[in-house]
Write a protein that holds these residues in place. Sequence first.
Motif, mmCIF file in Angstrom:
data_model
loop_
_atom_site.group_PDB
_atom_site.id
_atom_site.type_symbol
_atom_site.label_atom_id
_atom_site.label_comp_id
_atom_site.label_asym_id
_atom_site.label_seq_id
_atom_site.Cartn_x
_atom_site.Cartn_y
_atom_site.Cartn_z
ATOM 1 N N SER A 129 8.397 -15.643 -41.295
ATOM 2 C CA SER A 129 7.714 -15.496 -40.002
ATOM 3 C C SER A 129 6.219 -15.337 -40.202
ATOM 4 O O SER A 129 5.761 -14.759 -41.193
ATOM 5 C CB SER A 129 8.268 -14.300 -39.207
ATOM 6 O OG SER A 129 7.973 -13.079 -39.840
ATOM 7 N N LEU A 139 3.327 -14.070 -37.463
ATOM 8 C CA LEU A 139 3.188 -13.536 -36.111
ATOM 9 C C LEU A 139 1.759 -13.055 -35.874
ATOM 10 O O LEU A 139 1.111 -12.547 -36.797
ATOM 11 C CB LEU A 139 4.146 -12.367 -35.894
ATOM 12 C CG LEU A 139 5.634 -12.655 -36.133
ATOM 13 C CD1 LEU A 139 6.441 -11.362 -36.022
ATOM 14 C CD2 LEU A 139 6.144 -13.682 -35.141
ATOM 15 N N ALA A 141 13.895 -12.511 -41.761
ATOM 16 C CA ALA A 141 14.691 -13.402 -40.922
ATOM 17 C C ALA A 141 15.151 -14.620 -41.712
ATOM 18 O O ALA A 141 14.587 -14.983 -42.747
ATOM 19 C CB ALA A 141 13.864 -13.838 -39.721
ATOM 20 N N ASN A 152 5.161 -16.349 -29.543
ATOM 21 C CA ASN A 152 5.215 -16.135 -30.988
ATOM 22 C C ASN A 152 6.609 -16.453 -31.498
ATOM 23 O O ASN A 152 7.552 -16.625 -30.726
ATOM 24 C CB ASN A 152 4.789 -14.705 -31.357
ATOM 25 C CG ASN A 152 5.748 -13.643 -30.872
ATOM 26 O OD1 ASN A 152 6.895 -13.568 -31.295
ATOM 27 N ND2 ASN A 152 5.288 -12.794 -29.946
ATOM 28 N N ALA A 153 6.728 -16.547 -32.812
ATOM 29 C CA ALA A 153 7.967 -17.030 -33.420
ATOM 30 C C ALA A 153 9.135 -16.094 -33.188
ATOM 31 O O ALA A 153 10.285 -16.544 -33.128
ATOM 32 C CB ALA A 153 7.759 -17.232 -34.928
ATOM 33 N N ARG A 154 8.890 -14.810 -33.045
ATOM 34 C CA ARG A 154 9.994 -13.859 -32.950
ATOM 35 C C ARG A 154 10.468 -13.666 -31.508
ATOM 36 O O ARG A 154 11.653 -13.855 -31.197
ATOM 37 C CB ARG A 154 9.576 -12.509 -33.532
ATOM 38 C CG ARG A 154 10.709 -11.477 -33.500
ATOM 39 C CD ARG A 154 10.469 -10.364 -34.458
ATOM 40 N NE ARG A 154 11.533 -9.375 -34.446
ATOM 41 C CZ ARG A 154 11.756 -8.503 -35.412
ATOM 42 N NH1 ARG A 154 10.997 -8.506 -36.484
ATOM 43 N NH2 ARG A 154 12.738 -7.625 -35.341
ATOM 44 N N LEU A 189 15.018 -15.446 -34.807
ATOM 45 C CA LEU A 189 13.709 -15.706 -34.206
ATOM 46 C C LEU A 189 13.829 -16.601 -32.969
ATOM 47 O O LEU A 189 14.004 -17.814 -33.062
ATOM 48 C CB LEU A 189 12.732 -16.322 -35.213
ATOM 49 C CG LEU A 189 12.506 -15.535 -36.509
ATOM 50 C CD1 LEU A 189 11.395 -16.197 -37.332
ATOM 51 C CD2 LEU A 189 12.169 -14.085 -36.234
ATOM 52 N N LYS A 236 10.978 -19.346 -32.767
ATOM 53 C CA LYS A 236 11.117 -20.428 -33.750
ATOM 54 C C LYS A 236 12.234 -21.390 -33.358
ATOM 55 O O LYS A 236 12.238 -22.558 -33.767
ATOM 56 C CB LYS A 236 11.387 -19.827 -35.130
ATOM 57 C CG LYS A 236 11.200 -20.797 -36.297
ATOM 58 C CD LYS A 236 11.310 -20.069 -37.616
ATOM 59 C CE LYS A 236 11.128 -21.033 -38.799
ATOM 60 N NZ LYS A 236 11.212 -20.321 -40.091
ATOM 61 N N LEU A 238 3.788 -22.970 -34.157
ATOM 62 C CA LEU A 238 4.485 -22.016 -35.004
ATOM 63 C C LEU A 238 4.332 -22.421 -36.458
ATOM 64 O O LEU A 238 3.889 -23.539 -36.764
ATOM 65 C CB LEU A 238 5.969 -21.965 -34.631
ATOM 66 C CG LEU A 238 6.277 -21.622 -33.164
ATOM 67 C CD1 LEU A 238 7.735 -21.893 -32.848
ATOM 68 C CD2 LEU A 238 5.927 -20.175 -32.869
ATOM 69 N N ASP A 252 8.951 -23.103 -42.462
ATOM 70 C CA ASP A 252 9.404 -22.290 -43.596
ATOM 71 C C ASP A 252 8.389 -22.250 -44.732
ATOM 72 O O ASP A 252 8.410 -21.339 -45.565
ATOM 73 C CB ASP A 252 10.732 -22.830 -44.136
ATOM 74 C CG ASP A 252 11.909 -22.495 -43.243
ATOM 75 O OD1 ASP A 252 11.723 -21.728 -42.272
ATOM 76 O OD2 ASP A 252 13.022 -23.005 -43.494
ATOM 77 N N TYR A 312 13.104 -5.429 -39.437
ATOM 78 C CA TYR A 312 13.937 -6.344 -40.217
ATOM 79 C C TYR A 312 15.413 -5.973 -40.070
ATOM 80 O O TYR A 312 16.005 -5.328 -40.937
ATOM 81 C CB TYR A 312 13.522 -6.300 -41.693
ATOM 82 C CG TYR A 312 12.058 -6.591 -41.914
ATOM 83 C CD1 TYR A 312 11.571 -7.888 -41.790
ATOM 84 C CD2 TYR A 312 11.158 -5.573 -42.209
ATOM 85 C CE1 TYR A 312 10.222 -8.171 -41.967
ATOM 86 C CE2 TYR A 312 9.809 -5.832 -42.397
ATOM 87 C CZ TYR A 312 9.344 -7.138 -42.273
ATOM 88 O OH TYR A 312 8.007 -7.417 -42.442
#
Length: 634
Positions: A37, A39, A100, A247-249, A296, A299, A321, A324, A548
């Motif tokens: 991630s 962020l 994640a 955001n990705a999360r 996520l 994402k 975003l 990986d 997490y």
Amino acid sequence: MTHSPHPLDPLTAEEIAQVRDVLVAAGKVGGTTRFPSVLPVEPPKEVVRAHRPGDQVTRRARVVLLDTATGVAAEAVVNATEGALESYRELEPAKDGRPAILFEEYDRSADLVRADPRWQAAMRRRGIEDWSLAFVAPLSPGFFDEPLLRDRRVLRALTFLRDHVDDSPWAHPVEGLLCEVDLIANEVIAVTDEGDVPTPTEHGNYSGETPRTTLKPISITQPEGVSFTVDGSEVTWEGWQFRIGFNAREGLTLHRIGFGGDPVLYRASMAEMVVPYGDPAPWRNWISYFDAGEYLLGKNANSLRLGCDCLGVIHYFDAVLADDHGNPVALPQAICMHEEDYGVQWKHTNVLTGASDVRRSRRLVVSSFSTIGNYDYGFFWYFYLDGTIELEAKATGVVFCGAGGDNPYGAEIAPGLMAPVHQHLFCARLDTEIAGAANTVEEIDFVGVPTGPDNPRGNAFTTTTTVLDRESTAARLADPLRGRTWVVSSSDNVNRLGKPRAYQLVPKPGPTLLAQPDASIAARAAFATKHLWVTRFHEDERYPAGEYPDQHPGGAGLPQWTAQDRPLIDSDVVLWHVFGPTHLPRPEDWPVMPVDYSGFMFKPLGFHDRNPTLDLPDFSACRHCPPGECHCAH
């Protein structure tokens, strides 16, 4: 429109690329390094409040790194503006949990399962010789402190079959087959193969039906244009002003929400959601997905399409975003915004004169959709003309199935196909700012008054108020029988009646977490055991299950923070509201599920001095004929 950068703007492609470059230059990125991630780090509130157009903006990102060769994970904060690495620490999996899941880990673990002789033998035992179309579904494993899984980064994998490449695999679960994969050692460490339940053969495809012809088109037009304006990430509409983030999360986020020139919410988001299953079968009793923290939401967001996801005159917001490998990836049309008619706003017919007045309601819709495996989730924020905010979560997609018939923990929804009972428990984070930063939260119940001198005919009822003065007393359950709501009032601002200006959280409650208190998921998703938590704001307290949740033993997030028992009166407070459906699937949910709606409302309560929609125009008046002489059916 051109605009100057703002501290709350989403990360740009250039900033994400700069963040990666800084970490490479610092020697923190190697050939096996991945980025679970990336962020944005939002500046302190005082910095945001003091910002003026044209001021310099410092942009930071919080990055999680994972070495897929060693399993070592780390968290870094990078100053993208100055090109500097500000902090770096390695994570302790037993204490912190694990990052994640990477997109590439799904394919890698599926390939490992298909190549494993034990899995192949289990398939042959079921008479399956060609598994080229088998779908291996790697899933987050939960946490049970089992010796085999201890100190490993793991996915558990279930198997589904397909008859052809476009076939829906969810209709053909291979019952009793479970594989556990070590993602760092790149090996299948356990295979469970039990039972001989036949794999359902009826397809679960939902496309190809002959469309009905009875529905006539509905056209939504705004010939004079939309009523909102957009300047960068800032939106203005009918007294509302706010900023849109992504955001990705969390996916879609909302910032600095104000109405009529006064603040209401500093920040609002879908901070977490958990999907625990209630089936005790060994190949499903571990399932409890954290769709924000483990997978996520952002994402996995969709690129939305006009006429399908959104209808009307649409404004889209794109998102960027990190993939990986930490490289920026564009997600076009990640957020949809539009206006829609919402029926009657207010109406009255004067019984003395016969005169009738009615005004139409309208709402501004800001929405996004994310697909997590078999389920699709839409998050729709509604802004109403009277100052009300509503969040509606829409759960759809394909229900998760096993093979078999009705049992105490699931229902047969197609021949030989069983869908287990489960829950979708969402947690919205509402950082309140009701007419100022200092707020107080109260719980309001309706109660009957006992018959007696004060209530001689027994008809009276009233309200009781409980001040949620400390975090230890502010973890609450909804009570529909009492009409329970929670009121957030300003400590510094009153209306013309001399009462604190306030907003009211109106829940639409369902069951909280139904797992037993000693279950692993009860510790990991403790936030889901209450409908409401109230905490004193702290910038590091972002996610109700902790940073997490993947393979975390539990206790992080809200239970840890509220143990501090901080005072809440006249404070900067955050509301965490849990809601969502408990789902015993129906045959009508197959092969694709109609939307299941859940959510809540956040309504003004004395925030205004009177109805703020008295000035709405009367669009019903004929514009073609003199007043009182309309016979043209316009």
